[in-house]
Motif scaffolding. Structure first.
Motif, PDB file in Angstrom:
ATOM      1  N   PRO A 158       0.829  -1.204   0.000  1.00 62.24           N
ATOM      2  CA  PRO A 158       0.000   0.000   0.000  1.00 62.24           C
ATOM      3  C   PRO A 158       0.865   1.256   0.000  1.00 62.24           C
ATOM      4  O   PRO A 158       2.083   1.187   0.237  1.00 62.24           O
ATOM      5  N   PRO A 159       0.275   2.422  -0.245  1.00 66.39           N
ATOM      6  CA  PRO A 159       1.061   3.655  -0.380  1.00 66.39           C
ATOM      7  C   PRO A 159       2.018   3.934   0.774  1.00 66.39           C
ATOM      8  O   PRO A 159       3.136   4.399   0.549  1.00 66.39           O
ATOM      9  N   HIS A 160       1.597   3.662   2.016  1.00 64.14           N
ATOM     10  CA  HIS A 160       2.504   3.985   3.135  1.00 64.14           C
ATOM     11  C   HIS A 160       3.729   3.075   3.124  1.00 64.14           C
ATOM     12  O   HIS A 160       4.829   3.510   3.501  1.00 64.14           O
ATOM     13  N   GLU A 161       3.582   1.819   2.690  1.00 62.12           N
ATOM     14  CA  GLU A 161       4.750   0.943   2.592  1.00 62.12           C
ATOM     15  C   GLU A 161       5.607   1.302   1.379  1.00 62.12           C
ATOM     16  O   GLU A 161       6.832   1.196   1.421  1.00 62.12           O
ATOM     17  N   TRP A 162       4.958   1.708   0.294  1.00 66.61           N
ATOM     18  CA  TRP A 162       5.699   2.201  -0.872  1.00 66.61           C
ATOM     19  C   TRP A 162       6.557   3.401  -0.476  1.00 66.61           C
ATOM     20  O   TRP A 162       7.706   3.537  -0.899  1.00 66.61           O
ATOM     21  N   LEU A 163       5.989   4.259   0.368  1.00 71.91           N
ATOM     22  CA  LEU A 163       6.700   5.458   0.811  1.00 71.91           C
ATOM     23  C   LEU A 163       7.932   5.100   1.637  1.00 71.91           C
ATOM     24  O   LEU A 163       8.979   5.758   1.537  1.00 71.91           O
TER      25      LEU A 163
END
Length: 566
Positions: A158-163
């Motif tokens: 998800p976006p927070h892990e991608w970040l």
């Protein structure tokens, strides 16, 4: 005579009428003839109503989506640079974190070309990514430009892990705090902090600044939903939940989900396609009174009286100020962290409220249908089943004589449903998938993809309808001609899983997640699986996907209880 002339002749104000019509055009179209007439000045005569109807048709065509272009990314990146941002995060959602959103909120579609009902994207000054779950893996590959976007798993990364993997020191990543829940923003802020970056709350959405043809906020008609269909008066619901808050020592609950507000106040709206939701916010107080934040132009005739004196109405622009007043009074306010927009939770907290993170108090009682609702749902399914049976008989007769396509088949099914005067809408865009398209979860046929139903293939049709007494969602898999042994085997394994669920006798406090494996077992035995849930809740003339119950591999917390429809 044009509309302006008609308005002048009737003594109506063009400066207020034209914005009203644009808002109505930006909402879901109604099957009721001239439903919009309830929202316009009663002085409008037949000729003026006809002119308004023509204006609505023209405006709706102007709001239709246009083809994606790389120029959109270029314009957005220029806007981000002007704001001092290195990137921007956007979800597929609106201020209510909903699955069904108005045309104005289709920002993910505008930026990426992806039309699915769940997803997210991040656009950086160099590079961009689209995040989708297993239902949309194939669809995203078909719709999203691979040269402009990477396709990532919304579940696995998800976006927070991608970040966490891609963030850089000093990076400023913007987001719209109305479009992310408090829980999502907390995860993103923690990830940015670990990489030395910063999450920046945008005062206005940068996509809105560059989307020149963006529709306005919808002004769909809000109507009263009769007690004879709901089985319980709204004032009784309000006071029962008020007592629940009082017993928990909560002064109020912030309601941000439109289906909760619709159920609580016994109203239905028409802001979004296929779900009768009135986009609005509300504060339920422990004394059973409600502050409702809604554009008054949506209210049909008689709805203000229907709501009553204990439902105080405010313009949506007053929401933040009222929340600040709750904080100034030091109240204990219940919010649902997974659905409450971050800006509202932070406003309450900063103003001095004691935030109580708990479930939306309407969701569980809404899911546990009363006997009146259940009987309405049965009636709706019998009515809908007649249309579906007629369609299947027509399909069986026709497909052996001539070629059919996906769109022709789905149009015919809709036509059978439309013969019932009780039909108010479809409950979602019909999934009419021939051959390989049947494997594209939430597939929607377009003129470009419209495939024939060929002999020796499978045809999947997943469809539903909205009636005032119930919402339906039914799926059928049809063999066109003689199926192969593999097709028969896979179909039978799915059927065995369905029978296993239907026959289960299970203990009190069992969740749908605990039952999910029984449906998958026959497939697992062959090393097969599917990337979506097994079952979901269905509303009572509300959303076709309804929580909090669910039957899937997700971490489902809510036990199955009598009255729930799955």
């Amino acid at each position: 005579m044009n509309l302006t002339n008609h308005l002048e002749r009737c003594g109506l104000d063009a400066a207020t009428t034209f914005p009203l019509l644009r808002g109505i055009a930006a909402a879901a179209p109604s099957r009721r003839s001239r439903a919009f007439a309830e929202q316009v000045d009663p002085r409008a005569d037949e000729a003026t109503l006809a002119a308004m109807e023509a204006e609505l048709a023209i405006t709706r065509r102007a709001f239709e989506p246009t083809a994606w272009s790389p120029a959109r990314l270029k314009a957005l990146r220029a806007e981000l640079a002007a704001r001092g941002l290195n990137g921007f995060l956007l979800p597929r959602g609106d201020e209510h974190q909903g699955e069904y959103v108005p045309a104005r909120a289709e920002r993910l579609r505008w930026v990426t070309g992806f039309t699915g009902s769940a997803g997210a994207a991040v656009v950086m000054d160099q590079g961009a990514a689209v995040f989708v779950d297993g239902r949309y893996t194939l669809q995203a590959k078909q719709q999203v430009d691979a040269a402009s976007f990477e396709i990532k798993s919304l579940t696995d990364e998800p976006p927070h892990e991608w970040l966490l993997k891609n963030g850089q020191k000093g990076m400023r990543l913007g987001l719209d705090p109305w479009l992310f829940s408090e829980g999502e923003v907390e995860r993103l802020e923690k990830a940015a902090q670990k990489t030395g970056g910063e999450i920046v709350w945008c005062d206005s959405n940068p996509i809105d600044a560059v989307w020149t043809e963006q529709p306005p906020a919808p002004l769909g008609l809000i109507s009263a939903h009769p007690d004879a269909l709901t089985g319980k008066k709204a004032d009784l619901k309000r006071h029962e939940l008020g007592d629940l808050l009082l017993g928990a020592k909560h002064d109020a609950a912030l309601l941000t989900l439109p289906d909760s507000i619709a159920w609580l106040l016994n109203i239905r709206g028409s802001d979004v396609p296929h779900a009768p939701l009135p986009l609005s916010f509300a504060v339920l107080h422990s004394d059973g009174t409600v502050d409702l934040f809604v554009d008054e132009r949506k209210l049909g005739r008689g709805v203000a009286n229907w709501l009553g004196a204990e439902v105080r109405r405010h313009a949506p622009s007053k929401l933040l100020a009222v929340l600040q007043d709750l904080g100034a009074a030091g109240l204990r306010v219940r919010v649902e962290k997974k659905s409450c927009p971050a800006i509202l939770a932070r406003t309450l907290s900063k103003a001095g409220c004691a935030l109580i993170h708990d479930d939306d108090p309407c969701q569980l009682p809404k899911a546990k249908k009363n006997e009146v609702e259940l009987e309405g749902i049965r009636t709706a399914h019998r009515r809908d089943g007649v249309a579906l049976t007629r369609f299947l008989a027509w399909l069986d007769r026709t497909v052996t004589r001539r070629a059919l396509t996906e769109i022709e088949a789905s149009d015919k099914l809709e036509a059978f449903r439309a013969e019932s005067p009780e039909l108010l809408d479809l409950s979602f865009d019909t999934i009419s998938g021939a051959g390989a398209h049947g494997a594209v979860v939430h597939y929607r046929a377009t003129p470009e993809s419209d495939a024939p139903l060929l002999q020796g293939t499978l045809y999947l049709v997943d469809s539903g309808a909205q009636y005032a007494d119930g919402t339906t969602d039914v799926t059928r898999t049809v063999a066109i001609g003689a199926p192969t042994r593999e097709m028969c085997d896979r179909f039978t394994r799915v059927l065995k899983g369905h029978i296993a669920i239907a026959r289960l006798v299970f203990a009190h406090k069992t969740t749908g997640g605990q039952l999910d494996a029984f449906a998958r077992l026959p497939l697992w035995q062959l090393g097969l699986d599917y990337e979506h849930g097994t079952g979901h809740g269905v509303g009572h003339y509300l959303s076709v996907h309804e929580g909090p119950q669910n039957m899937s591999r997700r971490d489902v917390k809510t036990p199955l209880e009598p009255g729930m429809v799955i």
